[in-house]
Design a protein around this motif. Structure first.
Motif, short mmCIF file in Angstrom:
data_model
loop_
_atom_site.label_atom_id
_atom_site.label_comp_id
_atom_site.label_asym_id
_atom_site.label_seq_id
_atom_site.Cartn_x
_atom_site.Cartn_y
_atom_site.Cartn_z
N GLY A 342 0.79 -1.22 0.00
CA GLY A 342 0.00 0.00 0.00
C GLY A 342 0.83 1.27 0.00
O GLY A 342 0.28 2.37 -0.15
N SER A 343 2.14 1.16 0.17
CA SER A 343 3.05 2.30 0.09
C SER A 343 4.44 1.78 -0.25
O SER A 343 4.69 0.57 -0.17
CB SER A 343 3.08 3.08 1.42
N ASP A 344 5.34 2.68 -0.61
CA ASP A 344 6.66 2.27 -1.11
C ASP A 344 7.65 2.02 0.03
O ASP A 344 8.72 2.65 0.12
CB ASP A 344 7.21 3.33 -2.05
N ILE A 345 7.33 1.04 0.88
CA ILE A 345 8.20 0.75 2.03
C ILE A 345 8.92 -0.59 1.87
O ILE A 345 9.60 -1.04 2.78
CB ILE A 345 7.39 0.73 3.34
N GLY A 346 8.80 -1.22 0.69
CA GLY A 346 9.42 -2.52 0.48
C GLY A 346 10.91 -2.55 0.74
O GLY A 346 11.40 -3.41 1.50
N PRO A 347 11.70 -1.64 0.15
CA PRO A 347 13.15 -1.65 0.39
C PRO A 347 13.51 -1.48 1.87
O PRO A 347 14.47 -2.09 2.35
CB PRO A 347 13.64 -0.47 -0.45
N GLN A 348 12.76 -0.65 2.58
CA GLN A 348 13.02 -0.48 4.02
C GLN A 348 12.77 -1.77 4.78
O GLN A 348 13.54 -2.14 5.67
CB GLN A 348 12.10 0.62 4.59
N ILE A 349 11.70 -2.47 4.42
CA ILE A 349 11.39 -3.74 5.08
C ILE A 349 12.49 -4.75 4.83
O ILE A 349 12.94 -5.45 5.75
CB ILE A 349 10.03 -4.28 4.60
N VAL A 350 12.95 -4.84 3.58
CA VAL A 350 14.00 -5.80 3.23
C VAL A 350 15.24 -5.56 4.08
O VAL A 350 15.83 -6.50 4.63
CB VAL A 350 14.34 -5.69 1.73
N GLU A 351 15.65 -4.30 4.21
CA GLU A 351 16.86 -3.98 4.96
C GLU A 351 16.69 -4.23 6.45
O GLU A 351 17.56 -4.83 7.09
CB GLU A 351 17.25 -2.52 4.71
N LYS A 352 15.57 -3.78 7.01
CA LYS A 352 15.34 -3.97 8.44
C LYS A 352 15.22 -5.45 8.80
O LYS A 352 15.73 -5.90 9.82
CB LYS A 352 14.08 -3.22 8.89
N ALA A 353 14.54 -6.22 7.95
CA ALA A 353 14.35 -7.65 8.22
C ALA A 353 15.69 -8.39 8.17
O ALA A 353 15.96 -9.26 9.00
CB ALA A 353 13.38 -8.25 7.20
N ARG A 354 16.53 -8.03 7.20
CA ARG A 354 17.83 -8.68 7.08
C ARG A 354 18.72 -8.38 8.28
O ARG A 354 19.45 -9.24 8.79
CB ARG A 354 18.52 -8.22 5.79
#
Length: 400
Positions: A342-354
């Motif tokens: 629903g918003s452009d937060i995918g790259p942030q999620i990838v980095e935080k999850a890793r």
């Protein structure tokens, strides 16, 4: 750099990589040079269909490496014969050409279609070589497969493109029909557009496309590099729609982690002559032995049903996560799924999850507004639950 004993700048810079080196893998898990473990929902971009270093692949490599590695494709070898037979017995196809990558398999499909078009000219006597593909599609990184792809910006990187590819709109049969001319030889598509964000072709569209191509006597090519080998809940994704294509390509999962791909076709399409197609490593017994072990594992009683069951479980879990965090839903087939953020937060999620600790989570965001999930097909329910809990924690942190 300090995280490796070797100078990493000896590698050609082609992508941004985090400063970690993976040293071991087991099933759904990877371990880095510091001993940190990661729950891996990339699996080499849907490559490791049985997870990291499964025993059946270890055994196949060990056994075959002691027998024969590469006699050259000018000779028959037992593993390639056995794998070809297993693939044709479990599909609508009659012939198999083995390759090393999905792009190479797709190149082979394009070549075969154009050769068939030359032998089956239009009523006006025209050579038929044009292939209709789709916006947002991804077929590989060679010049021809990049030209076939509908990925934004790829028409200029290595211009000029290979001519003869025209783009239709997925799930819009009228957009396909208006592109058909006397020079059209085939329509080529992914049953699910993976790189575009897990966009499935509808069952109705696949059936209409098969009817349209038969009406105009043109070939239907399914690129199943990502969707094939059980990924979508059937051995091949075309089976979800109850149709039979003329040509299919496989890659990624067919090798379970080793370089293996295939192009399959019906007997009446098999028009290559000696010298038309080949490849130094194509069908070598070491890789084919691995492919055979992988295919036998997928065809074991109950395995494909378990993929369907876990695909449904993951879908429901992602919908619960959607409701909990106010996201935009999910989509996909089998164990190829996307979470719409629903918003452009995918790259942030990838980095935080890793980078979360003590255990990391590896995710993929092919578009900034979604995540793509490509777990091993033998992922456990517990590993799905663990991923959902970890992802929920990351989403909660981003809200703060």
């Amino acid at each position: 750099m300090e995280f490796s004993q070797y100078p990493v700048n000896a590698l050609l810079y082609i992508t941004n990589r985090p400063e970690l080196v993976f040293t071991e893998g087991d099933g759904m898990w990877l371990t880095d040079h510091n001993g940190k473990r990661y729950l891996d929902y990339l699996q080499g971009w849907a490559v490791n269909c049985l997870g990291h270093s499964p025993k059946c692949i270890q055994d196949a490599l060990a056994a075959q490496s002691k027998k024969l590695i590469n006699p050259s494709p000018a000779f028959y070898n037992e593993p390639s014969i056995a794998l070809a037979a297993l693939l044709t017995e479990n599909s609508c196809f009659d012939r198999v050409f083995f390759a090393n990558s999905g792009a190479e398999a797709n190149e082979s499909a394009i070549k075969l279609a154009r050769k068939w078009g030359k032998l089956n000219q239009s009523a006006a006597g025209e050579n038929r070589y044009e292939i209709i593909t789709f916006d947002h599609s991804f077929h590989g990184r060679t010049l021809a497969t990049m030209s076939a792809s509908g990925k934004a910006g790829w028409d200029t990187i290595y211009a000029p493109q290979v001519p003869g590819f025209f783009k239709a709109t997925l799930n819009d049969i009228a957009s396909v029909e208006k592109l058909i001319t006397g020079k059209t030889v085939a329509v080529m598509l992914e049953p699910v557009q993976g790189e575009a964000g897990v966009l499935p072709a509808t069952r109705a569209f696949m059936q209409a496309l098969r009817a349209l191509t038969k009406k105009h006597n043109i070939l239907l090519i399914t690129d199943e590099v990502q969707t094939g080998m059980g990924r979508c809940g059937e051995l091949f994704a075309y089976q979800l729609s109850g149709i039979e294509p003329d040509i299919m390509t496989l890659g990624k999962g067919i090798g379970g982690g080793v370089p293996l791909a295939a192009m399959l076709c019906r007997e009446e399409i098999a028009c290559f002559e000696p010298g038309d197609q080949g490849g130094t490593y194509n069908g070598n017994p070491l890789m084919a032995a691995v492919g055979l072990a992988v295919a036998q594992a997928l065809l074991a009683p109950g395995f494909m049903q378990s993929v369907k069951d876990k695909g449904e479980y993951l879908s429901k879990a992602l919908l619960k996560l959607t409701a909990q965090h106010g996201l935009a839903g999910e989509r996909g087939d089998g164990l190829l799924r996307a979470l719409k953020l629903g918003s452009d937060i995918g790259p942030q999620i990838v980095e935080k999850a890793r980078d979360m600790g003590p255990v990391g989570l590896l995710l993929n965001s092919p578009r900034p507004d979604l995540l793509r999930f490509m777990p091993a097909l033998n992922v456990t329910i517990e590993e799905i639950d663990q991923m959902i809990a970890m992802l929920s924690d990351v989403l909660a942190q981003l809200k703060k």
